[in-house]
Write a protein that holds these residues in place. Structure first.
Motif, PDB file in Angstrom:
ATOM      1  N   THR A   1      -2.342  14.146   2.791  1.00 14.52           N
ATOM      2  CA  THR A   1      -2.148  13.176   3.863  1.00 14.52           C
ATOM      3  C   THR A   1      -2.890  11.878   3.526  1.00 14.52           C
ATOM      4  O   THR A   1      -3.659  11.809   2.553  1.00 14.52           O
ATOM      5  N   ILE A   2      -2.674  10.868   4.362  1.00 16.54           N
ATOM      6  CA  ILE A   2      -3.396   9.603   4.167  1.00 16.54           C
ATOM      7  C   ILE A   2      -4.894   9.857   4.210  1.00 16.54           C
ATOM      8  O   ILE A   2      -5.648   9.343   3.364  1.00 16.54           O
ATOM      9  N   GLU A   3      -5.333  10.627   5.180  1.00 19.69           N
ATOM     10  CA  GLU A   3      -6.768  10.896   5.321  1.00 19.69           C
ATOM     11  C   GLU A   3      -7.312  11.591   4.073  1.00 19.69           C
ATOM     12  O   GLU A   3      -8.413  11.267   3.604  1.00 19.69           O
ATOM     13  N   ASP A   4      -6.542  12.524   3.531  1.00 27.92           N
ATOM     14  CA  ASP A   4      -6.971  13.225   2.318  1.00 27.92           C
ATOM     15  C   ASP A   4      -7.125  12.262   1.144  1.00 27.92           C
ATOM     16  O   ASP A   4      -7.978  12.468   0.261  1.00 27.92           O
ATOM     17  N   SER A   5      -6.276  11.224   1.119  1.00 28.05           N
ATOM     18  CA  SER A   5      -6.220  10.329  -0.040  1.00 28.05           C
ATOM     19  C   SER A   5      -7.325   9.290  -0.067  1.00 28.05           C
ATOM     20  O   SER A   5      -7.612   8.715  -1.125  1.00 28.05           O
ATOM     21  N   MET A   6      -7.941   9.016   1.071  1.00 29.40           N
ATOM     22  CA  MET A   6      -8.908   7.925   1.123  1.00 29.40           C
ATOM     23  C   MET A   6     -10.110   8.154   0.201  1.00 29.40           C
ATOM     24  O   MET A   6     -10.574   7.228  -0.476  1.00 29.40           O
TER      25      MET A   6
ATOM     26  N   CYS B   1      -1.079   0.657   4.453  1.00 27.81           N
ATOM     27  CA  CYS B   1      -1.918  -0.440   3.992  1.00 27.81           C
ATOM     28  C   CYS B   1      -3.214  -0.601   4.792  1.00 27.81           C
ATOM     29  O   CYS B   1      -4.285  -0.803   4.211  1.00 27.81           O
ATOM     30  N   GLU B   2      -3.124  -0.530   6.110  1.00 25.65           N
ATOM     31  CA  GLU B   2      -4.327  -0.776   6.918  1.00 25.65           C
ATOM     32  C   GLU B   2      -5.441   0.227   6.639  1.00 25.65           C
ATOM     33  O   GLU B   2      -6.593  -0.181   6.406  1.00 25.65           O
ATOM     34  N   PRO B   3      -5.152   1.544   6.621  1.00 26.81           N
ATOM     35  CA  PRO B   3      -6.247   2.474   6.285  1.00 26.81           C
ATOM     36  C   PRO B   3      -6.778   2.294   4.858  1.00 26.81           C
ATOM     37  O   PRO B   3      -7.970   2.499   4.602  1.00 26.81           O
ATOM     38  N   THR B   4      -5.905   1.895   3.940  1.00 28.32           N
ATOM     39  CA  THR B   4      -6.356   1.663   2.568  1.00 28.32           C
ATOM     40  C   THR B   4      -7.285   0.457   2.511  1.00 28.32           C
ATOM     41  O   THR B   4      -8.325   0.478   1.828  1.00 28.32           O
TER      42      THR B   4
ATOM     43  N   ASP C   1      -8.738  -1.678 -11.105  1.00 28.14           N
ATOM     44  CA  ASP C   1      -8.751  -3.069 -10.632  1.00 28.14           C
ATOM     45  C   ASP C   1      -7.833  -3.319  -9.442  1.00 28.14           C
ATOM     46  O   ASP C   1      -7.989  -4.333  -8.743  1.00 28.14           O
ATOM     47  N   ALA C   2      -6.852  -2.445  -9.212  1.00 28.76           N
ATOM     48  CA  ALA C   2      -5.946  -2.589  -8.073  1.00 28.76           C
ATOM     49  C   ALA C   2      -5.274  -1.256  -7.807  1.00 28.76           C
ATOM     50  O   ALA C   2      -5.138  -0.420  -8.718  1.00 28.76           O
ATOM     51  N   ILE C   3      -4.858  -1.059  -6.556  1.00 35.83           N
ATOM     52  CA  ILE C   3      -4.202   0.182  -6.178  1.00 35.83           C
ATOM     53  C   ILE C   3      -2.791  -0.131  -5.684  1.00 35.83           C
ATOM     54  O   ILE C   3      -2.586  -1.015  -4.856  1.00 35.83           O
ATOM     55  N   ASP C   4      -1.820   0.576  -6.236  1.00 31.59           N
ATOM     56  CA  ASP C   4      -0.397   0.387  -5.938  1.00 31.59           C
ATOM     57  C   ASP C   4       0.030   1.601  -5.109  1.00 31.59           C
ATOM     58  O   ASP C   4       0.128   2.703  -5.630  1.00 31.59           O
ATOM     59  N   ILE C   5       0.261   1.392  -3.806  1.00 36.19           N
ATOM     60  CA  ILE C   5       0.379   2.529  -2.895  1.00 36.19           C
ATOM     61  C   ILE C   5       1.783   2.678  -2.313  1.00 36.19           C
ATOM     62  O   ILE C   5       2.459   1.711  -1.983  1.00 36.19           O
ATOM     63  N   ASP C   6       2.194   3.936  -2.212  1.00 30.91           N
ATOM     64  CA  ASP C   6       3.443   4.266  -1.542  1.00 30.91           C
ATOM     65  C   ASP C   6       3.319   5.680  -0.987  1.00 30.91           C
ATOM     66  O   ASP C   6       2.224   6.237  -0.909  1.00 30.91           O
TER      67      ASP C   6
END
Length: 647
Positions: free
Chosen positions: A234-239, A281-284, A251-256
């Protein structure tokens, strides 16, 4: 809308990107079998750089031949691939664009067995995607160290080739992602058990690449933050994972979002709507201080909104830049109406690779991946060209012929252009088809194409005798199989229903035919009109003509909206109260209905076409559904071919 925010520069590490528009990495299956890239690929990327994209990220290139499963997008284990890659880099960079190489170590459990029938390797002995009875081979420490070395070697090669940055392919449930996810990583050594241990493999890859390329070359990491299936990350798991990647020097994170279990988010169809992964995007932004790139059905408008929100720094356009590589320049020059829309069909791009094993193209842009071969040239001998039928095939033929410098007259028997797609684009999830028709209208007006609406041509018309070429695209008409009662007053063909919903009486609607068109109509009637809808389909599943990624989104939405589906069921007769069906076991059943829709397919409407060809066979060409019933992409391509072949 003011699009200026999209054209401000931004830095990733030491690399300045001239604007916020990024061409997403999409494999195009056009590389050579020895791992070198082809001239078609160079031409393809050049067109997107010329069109104004700030950063181009190539489709995945593999670090070695033995794990290079998936689209042919280059293999980096030999130095002989460097010269062609240098040509690509310098071709792109001449336009001020930056270019990144995406490095991939394979699909892991999502791969097919290799040529010797061995199972794919993964983090753990988990079931392989192609056959859940086969367990993957868990990677040994030696395997892991070898892959890390190959990443370093490949990184050196792409740096020597002249790339501006490197992106690590860590998303969509492929091999690296399998290490990062507890549902797939069951290891009990230093590579499993906790977030830190599951992140060790990608972190060691990042360190290996950094040691290979030095401190100045930016390293991006592409990652699915939300797998979108039960048990996935989940998003929470990924943070916590992205924080660890930040600490190791990404240097940067490309998220989907998405995974092989939620494939519709890997190739998001029209059903998912605009900016369907913006929510990441907001939680990231709150979790890390890295530049953020975001993809997922973005439009120029959602891109502006996202940049203005501050939740992302660069917005990724994949299929929109395949459909129209000049999208950035057109926006910058204030020509929003000239942008050819991606219709999110997936058929002409991913569908060609997955279903036909051939190279990518585009339903609305047949020049994609054939930029040089299909270059539109201005004619030295202008001709008078008559196009009959303003469906997608006729519209494309008229557009291209006019660009070439021919004098074009377009006839359409209806009061509007667009043909069938003008009728069937009524659902909200098909708004991009409406945009496509609007775009053709704008282009034909600017090209001074003479359009005669509400005009039915016959083979005896004098204009056909006087013109030099005739292109006929009279489309298709609904099939009318010999079913008792199919001509009844309360059964309406699908096209007429789209044109006028008031033809439907009552709440209970039965759709005879469960192809893609019937399913789309069912979804529209259930979600937008509150109807109680039943689909009757003769085969064992509905939407068989839909691409896998589209069906993965559509079919669950049908069930969620309350649509009832009867498969293996044949319509035997129809009366004023409903439909009689015969089920797979030979039994009969009656389905009550207030109104019924004939969605039993289309047949060629070629009576006029054949009459014209009989009289003017040397100068007549058929296009679109009157030649062969297909979809929007096949119609557009046939219209393009007819026009580009004019002398």
């Amino acid at each position: 809308m003011d699009y200026k925010k999209l054209f401000t520069p931004f830095k990733i590490g030491n690399m300045e990107v001239k604007n916020r528009i990024v061409f997403s990495p999409i494999g195009i299956n056009a590389s050579n079998s020895d791992g070198t890239i082809s001239n078609d690929e160079i031409d393809y990327y050049e067109e997107r750089a010329r069109g104004g994209a700030g950063l181009i990220i190539m489709g995945a290139q593999f670090i070695s031949h033995d794990i290079a499963q998936g689209p042919l997008s280059g293999i980096l284990e030999h130095t002989y691939v460097i010269p062609k890659l240098t040509t690509l880099c310098e071709t792109v960079q001449r336009y001020g664009a930056r270019i990144a190489a995406q490095l991939c170590c394979g699909t892991g459990r999502n791969a097919l067995p290799n040529e010797y029938g061995e199972p794919p390797m993964s983090a753990s002995p988990i079931p392989a995607a192609y056959n859940r009875k086969v367990n993957c081979r868990p990677m040994s420490h030696y395997d892991i160290k070898e892959i890390i070395k190959k990443f370093a070697y490949s990184a050196k090669n792409v740096k020597n080739a002249g790339f501006d940055a490197i992106e690590i392919h860590g998303h969509a449930g492929d091999l690296i992602d399998q290490f990062m996810s507890p549902i797939w990583n069951k290891r009990e050594d230093e590579y499993g058990g906790t977030d830190e241990k599951r992140a060790r493999f990608p972190m060691e890859i990042v360190r290996s690449i950094r040691n290979a390329v030095g401190p100045d070359m930016p390293i991006l990491f592409r990652m699915s933050l939300d797998h979108r299936f039960e048990g996935g990350r989940t998003i929470e798991d990924s943070m916590h994972l992205i924080k660890l990647l930040e600490e190791v020097g990404v240097d940067a994170i490309d998220i989907d979002a998405g995974s092989s279990e939620a494939i519709e988010y890997v190739f998001p169809p029209s059903y998912l709507g605009d900016a369907c992964m913006e929510y990441l995007c907001e939680p990231t932004r709150k979790a890390v201080n890295l530049p953020i790139l975001n993809s997922g059905n973005h439009t120029p408008e959602t891109a502006v909104r996202l940049i203005e929100s501050g939740n992302a720094d660069l917005v990724m356009f994949g299929r929109p830049l395949i459909a129209d590589p000049e999208l950035p320049n057109k926006l910058m020059c204030g020509n929003r109406e000239d942008i050819r829309p991606c219709i999110r069909c997936n058929e002409g791009c991913i569908g060609r690779i997955a279903a036909r094993f051939t190279k990518l193209s585009c339903s609305v842009n047949p020049q994609a991946c054939n930029e040089k071969r299909f270059n539109i040239k201005h004619t030295k001998i202008p001709q008078n060209v008559v196009v009959i039928g303003a469906g997608p095939a006729g519209l494309e033929a008229a557009r291209v012929a006019a660009i070439e410098g021919h004098k074009v007259t377009l006839f359409e028997k209806e009061k509007v252009i667009g043909g069938q797609i003008a009728a069937v684009s009524t659902p909200a999830f098909k708004n991009k088809l409406c945009r496509l028709i609007d775009w053709y209208g704008v282009q034909l007006k600017k090209l001074n194409v003479k359009i005669q609406l509400d005009t039915e041509v016959t083979a005896a018309d004098e204009i056909l005798a006087k013109c030099d070429k005739i292109i006929v695209g009279t489309g298709a008409v609904p099939a009318n199989p010999q079913i008792p009662g199919i001509d009844g007053l309360n059964i309406i063909n699908l096209i007429e229903v789209h044109k006028n919903k008031e033809l439907l009486k009552g709440e209970n609607i039965v759709i005879c035919g469960g192809g893609l068109s019937g399913c789309d109509s069912a979804l529209e009637l259930a979600t937008e009109y509150g109807k109680k809808v039943t689909i009757i389909e003769m085969s064992d599943s509905v939407a068989k003509d839909a691409l896998f990624a589209n069906a993965a989104s559509l079919i669950p939405m049908l069930y969620k909206s309350g649509v009832k589906i009867h498969t293996n069921s044949k319509v035997t007769s129809i009366d004023s109260n409903g439909v009689y069906i015969e089920t797979h076991d030979g039994s009969s059943e009656f389905i009550k209905a207030d109104s019924m829709i004939n969605a039993l397919g289309m047949v060629m409407n070629n009576k006029l076409a054949e009459a014209i060809k009989a009289k003017y066979y040397t100068k007549t060409r058929f296009i679109g559904d009157c030649e062969k019933v297909g979809n929007v992409g096949t119609a557009v391509r046939m219209g393009f071919y007819a026009a580009i072949s004019l002398e």
